[in-house]
Scaffold this active site. Structure first.
Site, PDB file in Angstrom:
ATOM      1  N   GLU A 127       4.568   3.778   5.507  1.00 34.41           N
ATOM      2  CA  GLU A 127       5.570   2.809   5.077  1.00 34.41           C
ATOM      3  C   GLU A 127       6.856   3.577   4.786  1.00 34.41           C
ATOM      4  O   GLU A 127       6.769   4.633   4.167  1.00 34.41           O
ATOM      5  CB  GLU A 127       5.130   2.065   3.813  1.00 34.41           C
ATOM      6  CG  GLU A 127       6.076   0.924   3.486  1.00 34.41           C
ATOM      7  CD  GLU A 127       5.622   0.080   2.280  1.00 34.41           C
ATOM      8  OE1 GLU A 127       4.640   0.441   1.616  1.00 34.41           O
ATOM      9  OE2 GLU A 127       6.280  -0.932   2.025  1.00 34.41           O
ATOM     10  N   ALA A 260       2.353   5.736  -4.866  1.00 34.62           N
ATOM     11  CA  ALA A 260       1.099   5.586  -4.142  1.00 34.62           C
ATOM     12  C   ALA A 260       1.306   4.615  -2.995  1.00 34.62           C
ATOM     13  O   ALA A 260       2.356   3.973  -2.904  1.00 34.62           O
ATOM     14  CB  ALA A 260       0.012   5.053  -5.066  1.00 34.62           C
ATOM     15  N   MET A 261       0.303   4.500  -2.134  1.00 36.83           N
ATOM     16  CA  MET A 261       0.457   3.686  -0.936  1.00 36.83           C
ATOM     17  C   MET A 261      -0.831   2.930  -0.626  1.00 36.83           C
ATOM     18  O   MET A 261      -1.915   3.511  -0.616  1.00 36.83           O
ATOM     19  CB  MET A 261       0.865   4.599   0.225  1.00 36.83           C
ATOM     20  CG  MET A 261       1.077   3.868   1.523  1.00 36.83           C
ATOM     21  SD  MET A 261       2.437   2.652   1.386  1.00 36.83           S
ATOM     22  CE  MET A 261       1.875   1.430   2.539  1.00 36.83           C
ATOM     23  N   GLU A 262      -0.656   1.651  -0.309  1.00 34.99           N
ATOM     24  CA  GLU A 262      -1.773   0.711  -0.197  1.00 34.99           C
ATOM     25  C   GLU A 262      -2.434   0.663   1.176  1.00 34.99           C
ATOM     26  O   GLU A 262      -2.996  -0.373   1.545  1.00 34.99           O
ATOM     27  CB  GLU A 262      -1.252  -0.688  -0.548  1.00 34.99           C
ATOM     28  CG  GLU A 262      -0.286  -1.329   0.476  1.00 34.99           C
ATOM     29  CD  GLU A 262       1.201  -1.159   0.173  1.00 34.99           C
ATOM     30  OE1 GLU A 262       1.549  -0.205  -0.556  1.00 34.99           O
ATOM     31  OE2 GLU A 262       2.004  -1.968   0.657  1.00 34.99           O
ATOM     32  N   HIS A 295      -2.136  -1.981  -8.831  1.00 33.24           N
ATOM     33  CA  HIS A 295      -1.076  -2.399  -7.902  1.00 33.24           C
ATOM     34  C   HIS A 295      -1.512  -2.183  -6.443  1.00 33.24           C
ATOM     35  O   HIS A 295      -1.443  -3.099  -5.629  1.00 33.24           O
ATOM     36  CB  HIS A 295       0.195  -1.612  -8.208  1.00 33.24           C
ATOM     37  CG  HIS A 295       1.360  -1.947  -7.327  1.00 33.24           C
ATOM     38  ND1 HIS A 295       2.338  -2.836  -7.698  1.00 33.24           N
ATOM     39  CD2 HIS A 295       1.690  -1.522  -6.086  1.00 33.24           C
ATOM     40  CE1 HIS A 295       3.220  -2.933  -6.714  1.00 33.24           C
ATOM     41  NE2 HIS A 295       2.852  -2.143  -5.720  1.00 33.24           N
ATOM     42  N   GLU A 296      -1.959  -0.982  -6.147  1.00 32.27           N
ATOM     43  CA  GLU A 296      -2.322  -0.682  -4.758  1.00 32.27           C
ATOM     44  C   GLU A 296      -3.533  -1.511  -4.341  1.00 32.27           C
ATOM     45  O   GLU A 296      -3.591  -2.016  -3.225  1.00 32.27           O
ATOM     46  CB  GLU A 296      -2.598   0.817  -4.566  1.00 32.27           C
ATOM     47  CG  GLU A 296      -1.461   1.750  -5.005  1.00 32.27           C
ATOM     48  CD  GLU A 296      -0.090   1.394  -4.469  1.00 32.27           C
ATOM     49  OE1 GLU A 296      -0.005   0.835  -3.364  1.00 32.27           O
ATOM     50  OE2 GLU A 296       0.913   1.659  -5.174  1.00 32.27           O
ATOM     51  N   HIS A 299      -2.557  -5.049  -3.521  1.00 28.10           N
ATOM     52  CA  HIS A 299      -1.882  -5.180  -2.227  1.00 28.10           C
ATOM     53  C   HIS A 299      -2.858  -5.597  -1.114  1.00 28.10           C
ATOM     54  O   HIS A 299      -2.421  -6.109  -0.082  1.00 28.10           O
ATOM     55  CB  HIS A 299      -1.243  -3.855  -1.821  1.00 28.10           C
ATOM     56  CG  HIS A 299       0.202  -3.706  -2.215  1.00 28.10           C
ATOM     57  ND1 HIS A 299       1.139  -4.692  -2.028  1.00 28.10           N
ATOM     58  CD2 HIS A 299       0.886  -2.654  -2.753  1.00 28.10           C
ATOM     59  CE1 HIS A 299       2.333  -4.258  -2.437  1.00 28.10           C
ATOM     60  NE2 HIS A 299       2.206  -3.024  -2.881  1.00 28.10           N
TER      61      HIS A 299
HETATM   62  N1  0A1 Z   1       4.175   0.231  -0.896  1.00 30.56           N
HETATM   63  C1  0A1 Z   1       4.075   1.252  -1.886  1.00 30.56           C
HETATM   64  C2  0A1 Z   1       5.311   2.019  -2.108  1.00 30.56           C
HETATM   65  C3  0A1 Z   1       5.696   3.010  -1.097  1.00 30.56           C
HETATM   66  C4  0A1 Z   1       6.807   2.789  -0.340  1.00 30.56           C
HETATM   67  C5  0A1 Z   1       7.280   3.730   0.521  1.00 30.56           C
HETATM   68  C6  0A1 Z   1       6.605   4.921   0.581  1.00 30.56           C
HETATM   69  O1  0A1 Z   1       7.063   5.923   1.361  1.00 30.56           O
HETATM   70  C7  0A1 Z   1       8.369   5.868   1.761  1.00 30.56           C
HETATM   71  C8  0A1 Z   1       5.486   5.171  -0.175  1.00 30.56           C
HETATM   72  C9  0A1 Z   1       5.030   4.189  -1.014  1.00 30.56           C
HETATM   73  C10 0A1 Z   1       3.832   0.575  -3.209  1.00 30.56           C
HETATM   74  O2  0A1 Z   1       4.454  -0.431  -3.512  1.00 30.56           O
HETATM   75  O3  0A1 Z   1       3.061   1.088  -3.980  1.00 30.56           O
HETATM   76 ZN    ZN Z   2       3.684  -2.063  -3.924  1.00 31.87          ZN
END
Ligand code: 0A1
Ligand code: ZN
Length: 858
Positions: A127, A260-262, A295-296, A299
């Site tokens: 992302e 973090a990332m979902e 949160h993750e 998602h």
């Molecule tokens: N979607 C993730 C946040 C996130 C966004 C961008 C990233 O890399 C550029 C990494 C994580 C969340 O809302 O937790």
């Molecule tokens: Zn998020």
């Protein structure tokens, strides 16, 4: 890295992709500097885009195309800087398979987006647009497909999305049955160990849970695992949402740009949001871990099963998921304390953003670099907007609308229009005016005046939203204002009612009252607005003592402290006896939750005071703000020394450590007392606490207090010696030395620490631990010499080519530049111009400094 002139992407230009992707198969042959990625993508014409179209695939500069084919026929194509095009004439009419082999270099990837290496392991971040650095693909969220992934590597652990579907020596295969956009793709390969558990969903699916960490970190995963299980249960109980795969994996990595990332079935976390033990993590860390794990996980439904049509709709998943994680924390801990914490963050980050050159709507309409829009406005204001929606339609209406949303849009890439439509359809309410919360930037100011005659009390509201970049005129919005009325004796005569503002000016009457009431307005912070009302310190103290709404009770004390502090700073007034007595009463009131008392005792921060002064049309003087706040803290320490000492002593705990809200609240109150006592006891208590502490909350709290008391020396060294092998604690060691102590020395301390061998500047956590902490030291960062500005800009210029995302985010330290005096403005403008002129500046950082420089000084 630099594009000639980066063109903005516009919401108005959205068009569906001309093809649908029915299936993706990927094969990775991992090697640090020459990884091969083979892809086979099954495509078909998209009926929403009739006619013949070229096949345009995104693919960033780092991709070396080895070969490409359509239906097995080799293509003669040359990628450009941003992707590759296969002419319509080279495509068959119906379905077809596009295949490619590319080579990438994860070891050389310092940007931490795409496939990169962290501490010897392979890891991905896709992302928003990282997948295009892995292979050629339509890298946009509305292209969703099921993925099959084959990985070959000598690493012992090979992970990807979905369920495991095969493995052998040196390879593993994963199948994700749920269609997903490429930004949710993930792959991890490393020498990792798992902490395992299991969760059975309410319909009986057994899910294997695993948290993957480096050897030696296993004993710091228990809290994250417990938080995960509680999140899974909560989403079933409260939203009726079950998990949908056989496994749920979480991986902790040390090098990560965000929290973090979902990724579907394979969440990747910054290690600071997974690893925690009482000795190494503070209560704040535990709480944050709980909320980000939730949160993750949340998602999975709000983001993954239902994703965003395009990146302008980011708040569709982020605002909603933040709202959900905030509700989860409220249920796990204290709801009033959580609400106050959230409003503090909102005001510190989002109001600040909304008042400056970076202001943008919750749903922006244009961007140059999407990674610059992971903002407090999209996340936190996005969550506030959902809170308002819920307040307007009621709990039952909200539940009906959400059920409809999941039902109607499962498997979709949706928009804010879709989201609002489910509320309209489920509740019959017209949300045309409400939509302005998504489309209009700026924080509304709501001015209230009141009238009293013959038993009738009238509140008159005026709303006005100041102009923001690109938006001058702002029509009125729907604003839910929760109001209660108190009798002069403190009894509540009108319980909380929600008034709906829809006009520029509007009055509301309350009849049949025996005496003129005291109003408690914007209870629970029912809308993200600035409330303006002529009042006095006596009334604020009254509400602090009597309001039945915990948020407004706290708010009254906060406003009182701010009034007193701005009077001290701007007009040279004395500390107020009334405030000190009111705080004393709160401190002694054992019927109140200790965590709530701690919040009431925490004085507004210097940045917050600068904002308040600027809001009142004054030019904030950072040194005067610091001095004023110190003077008030000393006066409180002296004025309440008996109560503070007694509370401090009484809260000493002998119980075994628990990170739960009750114990954490006790520690918070104890440290709040210490902050004042430290100003009068010369650091003696802090020293004793530092020597005896058996948990990081008290250890770090005591170290900060010792540095404030200018007795840091030996403790700073001892702390480093004890924790030198634990990265996350060394991050704290850097930060504490910059946010505490005499601000006049902050830039010099920062320079010294940047030379420390532990300053691993390419690690985002470490970079932020030092640079972010310097920027957070208001008086130190804004020292009149401009030394801190220069040092900070030097480092941003150095980091930009290595890690543009983190650099761009950190430029926001300068976003408030127009609020300061002409000399500081000139100093900051020079630094912004110097960054803008840096050779090969990234699009990310270029967009940010460009927007900031476009601001007109007040
Ligand atoms: N979607 C993730 C946040 C996130 C966004 C961008 C990233 O890399 C550029 C990494 C994580 C969340 O809302 O937790
Ligand atoms: Zn998020």
């Amino acid at each position: 890295m630099k594009d000639a002139t980066p063109q903005p992407v516009l919401l108005a230009d959205y068009q569906p992709y001309p093809f649908v992707v029915n299936e993706v198969a990927l094969a990775f042959r991992l090697s640090p500097s020459a990884t091969r990625v083979l892809s086979r993508i099954l495509l078909a014409p998209n009926p929403e885009r009739p006619g013949r179209h070229d096949l345009r695939l995104d693919g960033g500069g780092g991709l070396k195309l080895i070969r490409a084919a359509v239906n097995g026929r080799m293509l003669d194509v040359t990628p450009d800087a941003e992707g590759v095009t296969v002419a319509a004439a080279d495509l068959p009419e119906g379905d077809f398979a596009f295949e490619a082999e590319v080579e990438i270099n994860p070891a050389a990837n310092t940007t931490l987006e795409g496939l990169y290496m962290s501490g010897g392991m392979y890891c991905t971040q896709c992302e928003a647009q990282g997948f295009r650095h892995i292979t050629f693909y339509p890298d946009r969220p509305d292209v969703m497909a099921p993925f099959r992934v084959h990985v070959e590597s000598d690493m012992p652990v090979l992970l990807s999305n979905g369920n495991p579907s095969g493995s052998g020596k040196g390879w593993a295969e994963w199948t994700d049955p749920w269609k997903k956009p490429a930004y949710l793709f993930a792959l991890v390969a490393g020498d990792l160990v798992a902490v395992r558990d299991r969760f059975t969903t309410k319909s009986g699916r057994a899910v294997d849970l695993a948290i993957w960490v480096r050897k030696g970190d296993e004993d710091r995963c228990a809290y994250a695992m417990d938080s995960l299980k509680r999140s899974m249960k909560w989403d079933e109980d409260v939203y009726g949402r079950e998990y949908d795969l056989d496994v749920f994996n979480i991986v902790a990595v040390d090098d990560f740009n965000m929290g973090a990332m979902e990724n579907k079935g394979l969440n990747i976390f910054n290690s600071k949001l997974v690893l925690a033990s009482p000795e190494t993590a503070t209560d704040g860390d535990f709480e944050r871990i709980e909320s980000v794990i939730a949160h993750e996980y949340f998602h999975n439904w709000t983001g993954n099963r239902i994703t965003c049509r395009d990146w302008f709709q980011l708040c569709l998943k982020e605002g909603l998921t933040v709202f959900r994680d905030q509700s989860f924390t409220s249920d796990m801990r204290s709801a009033p304390v959580k609400r106050i914490d959230d409003v503090l963050t909102l005001r510190a980050r989002q109001f600040r953003e909304d008042m400056g050159p970076l202001a943008h709507p919750v749903r922006p309409e244009s961007y140059i670099e999407i990674n610059n829009f992971y903002t407090a406005t999209v996340y936190e204001k996005g969550a506030e907007v959902i809170g308002m929606l819920k307040r307007l339609v009621g709990d039952e209406g909200y539940r009906k609308a959400l059920d409809l949303y999941f039902d109607r849009h499962d498997g979709d890439a949706a928009t804010i229009e879709d989201w609002l439509k489910v509320f309209e359809d489920a509740t019959g309410r017209d949300l045309a005016q409400f939509k302005r919360w998504y489309t209009d930037a700026g924080t509304p100011r709501v001015h209230v005046s009141e009238a009293w005659s013959d038993g009738t009390y009238t509140l008159t509201f005026h709303q006005k939203t100041p102009p923001t970049p690109g938006q001058d005129k702002k029509p009125p919005r729907v604003i839910p204002i929760a109001v209660g009325l108190l009798n002069p004796n403190g009894d509540e005569v009108v319980p909380t009612t929600v008034l709906e503002l829809t006009e520029p000016s509007q009055s509301f009457r309350f009849d049949g009252l025996a005496s003129r009431p005291v109003p408690s307005i914007l209870r629970g912070f029912s809308a993200p607005v600035v409330l303006e009302r002529a009042t006095d310190q006596a009334e604020r103290a009254f509400l602090l003592a009597h309001d039945t709404d915990p948020f407004n009770k706290w708010e009254a004390g906060r406003a009182l402290s701010k009034d007193v502090l701005t009077g001290m700073i701007a007009e040279g007034r004395e500390p107020s006896r009334r405030l000190i007595e009111a705080l004393g009463a709160v401190l002694r009131d054992e019927s109140l939750d200790p965590a709530f008392r701690a919040l009431c005792l925490r004085l507004p921060g210097e940045e917050d005071l600068a904002q308040a002064l600027a809001d009142a049309g004054r030019v904030p003087d950072p040194a005067a703000i610091h001095a004023g706040r110190e003077a008030l803290a000393r006066a409180i320490g002296t004025g309440l020394s008996g109560d503070l000492s007694a509370t401090y002593a009484a809260l000493e705990s002998r119980a075994p450590f628990s990170p739960d809200a009750a114990q954490a609240g006790g520690r918070a109150l104890r440290l709040a007392c210490l902050a004042f006592l430290n100003r009068v006891d010369g650091g003696d208590r802090a020293k004793a606490l530092f020597d005896s502490a058996n948990n990081m909350t008290e250890s770090a709290g005591a170290l900060g207090a010792l540095i404030d008391a200018e007795r840091g020396g030996a403790a700073v060294a001892a702390f480093h010696a004890r924790w030198k092998d634990v990265r996350l604690v060394i991050d704290k060691w850097f930060t504490l030395q910059l946010v505490h102590g005499n601000p006049a020395g902050a830039a010099a301390t920062a320079r010294r620490l940047a030379d420390h061998p532990d300053f691993d500047w390419k690690n985002p956590n470490r970079f932020r631990a030092l640079m972010g902490a310097l920027a957070a030291n208001h008086a130190g960062f804004h020292d009149a010499s401009g030394d801190a500005y220069r040092f900070y800009a030097d480092w941003l210029i150095r980091l930009d080519p290595v890690n543009p995302q983190t650099t761009a985010r950190m430029t926001t330290a300068f976003e408030t530049w127009t609020r300061y005096d002409a000399d500081r403005q000139a100093l900051i403008r020079d630094e912004l111009q110097r960054i803008a002129a840096a050779q090969g500046l990234s699009r990310n950082t270029g967009e940010m400094v460009g927007r900031m420089l476009a601001a007109k000084p007040a």
